[in-house]
Write an enzyme that holds these catalytic residues in place. Structure first.
Site, mmCIF file in Angstrom:
data_model
loop_
_atom_site.group_PDB
_atom_site.id
_atom_site.type_symbol
_atom_site.label_atom_id
_atom_site.label_comp_id
_atom_site.label_asym_id
_atom_site.label_seq_id
_atom_site.Cartn_x
_atom_site.Cartn_y
_atom_site.Cartn_z
ATOM 1 N N GLU A 1 2.694 4.862 45.333
ATOM 2 C CA GLU A 1 1.996 5.601 46.402
ATOM 3 C C GLU A 1 2.805 5.525 47.685
ATOM 4 O OE1 GLU A 1 -1.993 4.044 46.624
ATOM 5 O OE2 GLU A 1 -2.428 4.599 44.572
ATOM 6 N N THR B 1 -10.006 6.321 39.705
ATOM 7 C CA THR B 1 -10.127 5.876 41.105
ATOM 8 C C THR B 1 -9.873 4.375 41.188
ATOM 9 O OG1 THR B 1 -12.508 5.615 40.737
ATOM 10 C CG2 THR B 1 -11.798 7.643 41.833
ATOM 11 N N SER B 2 -9.249 3.792 40.141
ATOM 12 C CA SER B 2 -9.087 2.328 40.131
ATOM 13 C C SER B 2 -7.725 1.945 40.714
ATOM 14 C CB SER B 2 -9.295 1.780 38.719
ATOM 15 O OG SER B 2 -8.307 2.258 37.827
ATOM 16 N N ARG B 3 -6.723 1.807 39.864
ATOM 17 C CA ARG B 3 -5.362 1.568 40.311
ATOM 18 C C ARG B 3 -4.430 2.429 39.462
ATOM 19 N NH1 ARG B 3 -7.101 0.034 44.348
ATOM 20 N NH2 ARG B 3 -6.785 -1.949 45.440
ATOM 21 N N GLY C 1 -17.774 -3.161 36.192
ATOM 22 C CA GLY C 1 -17.980 -3.974 37.395
ATOM 23 C C GLY C 1 -18.840 -3.180 38.367
ATOM 24 N N ARG C 2 -18.806 -3.572 39.629
ATOM 25 C CA ARG C 2 -19.693 -2.941 40.623
ATOM 26 C C ARG C 2 -19.562 -1.414 40.658
ATOM 27 N NH1 ARG C 2 -16.959 -6.860 43.031
ATOM 28 N NH2 ARG C 2 -18.035 -8.701 43.820
ATOM 29 N N ILE C 3 -18.306 -0.930 40.721
ATOM 30 C CA ILE C 3 -18.108 0.511 40.911
ATOM 31 C C ILE C 3 -18.449 1.274 39.628
ATOM 32 C CG2 ILE C 3 -16.441 2.306 41.554
ATOM 33 C CD1 ILE C 3 -15.001 0.118 43.247
ATOM 34 N N ALA D 1 -10.766 7.400 47.781
ATOM 35 C CA ALA D 1 -12.137 7.252 47.280
ATOM 36 C C ALA D 1 -13.054 6.492 48.249
ATOM 37 C CB ALA D 1 -12.139 6.569 45.917
ATOM 38 N N HIS E 1 -5.390 8.403 47.456
ATOM 39 C CA HIS E 1 -6.072 7.087 47.438
ATOM 40 C C HIS E 1 -7.202 7.096 48.483
ATOM 41 C CE1 HIS E 1 -5.454 2.636 46.254
ATOM 42 N NE2 HIS E 1 -6.732 2.862 46.522
HETATM 43 C C1 GLV Z 1 -9.163 0.588 47.331
HETATM 44 O O1 GLV Z 1 -8.518 1.026 46.443
HETATM 45 C C2 GLV Z 1 -9.614 -0.760 47.360
HETATM 46 O O2 GLV Z 1 -9.231 -1.568 46.505
HETATM 47 O O3 GLV Z 1 -10.399 -1.078 48.266
#
Ligand code: GLV
Length: 372
Positions: A297, A266-268, A162-164, A321, A319
């Site tokens: 978290e 860095t997702s979930r 996806g975008r990231i 990023a 969390h």
């Molecule tokens: C951060 O984790 C977001 O989903 O923006």
């Protein structure tokens, strides 16, 4: 400015510049003052009291109970995040409440963070700095007390394009990396072909010494042949529709990885099985991990990821990023999450786009508003 007396409850302070936009438009705005999130009972109480809009973060569980409490008057939930696994989409659709997210504006910040943490883990920056701070730096030596691993010229797996994921690909291609992509849901072949052309041009013009490639492969191939694995999929639990990603990285899939590989998430948090990661690091079946998101978290004090035995190879972040100043707080909807969040709220409440929710760019659950 139009005088709009919409009532909005924000579960969190999203920064004065963006909130001021709502105040100047005449909104009655109540912002939960604590840094910790409000209890769900308070969100329900506020919704029941008749608010038109909610501003939420990924910490708030927004489900049938909340939507039912807002029946007839809750018009929008504006989420300050790109991820929205905390919002029950089916429940929102049943109650016909549009919810918005803040995609795009955090793409580059999140991808650069993934890249930086990947590189910091591989080059052992944390361990190296600790050496100096703890007065344990004896002398310069070719390989003592330890070495790190280079990133340049290695192979990276991008799990989720996806975008990231695509932004991470762009950054990795600048470091002469071979790239293996995996995405069960969507393959952006045009983007991948464009990156290949850039790679070829860099090689042909001597900007990079080795020819590099990028291609889509299956998950096993991506994990088996990569030096770095970076996760960029949304959290999809079993039964939520689409290909589930819950515990996509587990004991079995970790065993596909090279014992020297580094894993970046860095997702979930629930996309990876934390117990399996801790065991893989402890058993030296994984070279290192850089984790910004967790199953729970903040990370509990008894998490296996805190085991001192894996301290040097397991980097843990809060969390963080997307936590750049502009990315989080800029009031412009094309720059900051806060700006995009309030614009999404305004679009729905003030019936922008002729009131056609299908046309509103930041609404996620457009399917609930299809015209027959
Ligand atoms: C951060 O984790 C977001 O989903 O923006």
């Amino acid at each position: 400015m139009p005088d709009k007396s919409f009532r909005v409850f924000a579960t969190c302070d999203i920064g004065q510049p963006a909130l001021e936009i709502l105040r100047q438009r005449g909104y009655q705005l109540e912002v939960y003052p604590d840094a910790d999130p409000p209890p769900k009972s308070l969100i329900i109480e506020k919704v029941k009291s008749g608010v038109d809009g909610l501003i939420t973060t990924l910490r708030d569980k927004i489900d049938a109970e909340v939507f039912a409490a807002g029946n007839g008057h809750l018009k929008v939930v504006a989420q300050l995040a790109v991820g929205f696994d905390n919002i029950n989409r089916a429940d929102a659709n049943v109650h016909k409440v549009p919810f918005t997210n803040t995609a795009d504006v955090l793409t580059e910040a999140t991808a650069e963070f993934a890249f930086f943490t990947m590189a910091a883990a591989a080059r052992r920056l944390w361990t190296a700095e600790k050496l100096v701070r703890e007065q344990k730096w004896g002398t310069w030596h070719p390989f003592l007390p330890f070495l790190g691993d280079e990133v340049t010229g290695k192979t990276v797996a991008i799990i989720g394009t996806g975008r990231i994921g695509l932004a991470m690909i762009k950054k990795c291609s600048g470091f002469d990396m071979d790239i293996l992509c995996y995405d069960a849901a969507y393959q952006n072949k045009d983007y991948i072909a464009a990156i290949q052309r850039v790679m070829d041009l860099r090689f042909d013009t001597d900007i990079q010494k080795q020819r590099t490639t990028i291609r889509y492969v299956d998950l096993q191939e991506a994990l088996s042949f990569s030096d770095f694995i970076s996760i960029h999929v949304p959290l999809i639990r079993e039964g939520e529709g689409g290909t589930p990603t819950h515990h996509l990285i587990n004991d079995k899939t970790l065993r596909w990885m090279k014992p020297t590989a580094y894993l970046v998430n860095t997702s979930r948090g629930p996309v990876v099985d934390e117990v399996a990661i801790a065991q893989a690091l402890k058993g030296k079946r994984l070279g290192g991990a850089a984790l910004d998101v967790f199953e729970k978290e903040p990370l509990p004090s008894d998490s296996p990821l805190r085991d001192p035995a894996i301290e040097d190879t397991c980097r843990l972040y809060p969390h963080f990023a997307s936590a750049g100043r502009i990315t989080r707080l800029d009031p412009h909807p094309d720059k900051g999450m806060a700006g995009r969040c309030v614009q999404g709220l305004i679009d729905v409440l003030e019936k922008n786009y002729g009131g056609d929710i299908q046309q509103m760019p930041y609404v996620v659950n457009k399917e609930a508003f299809k015209r027959d």
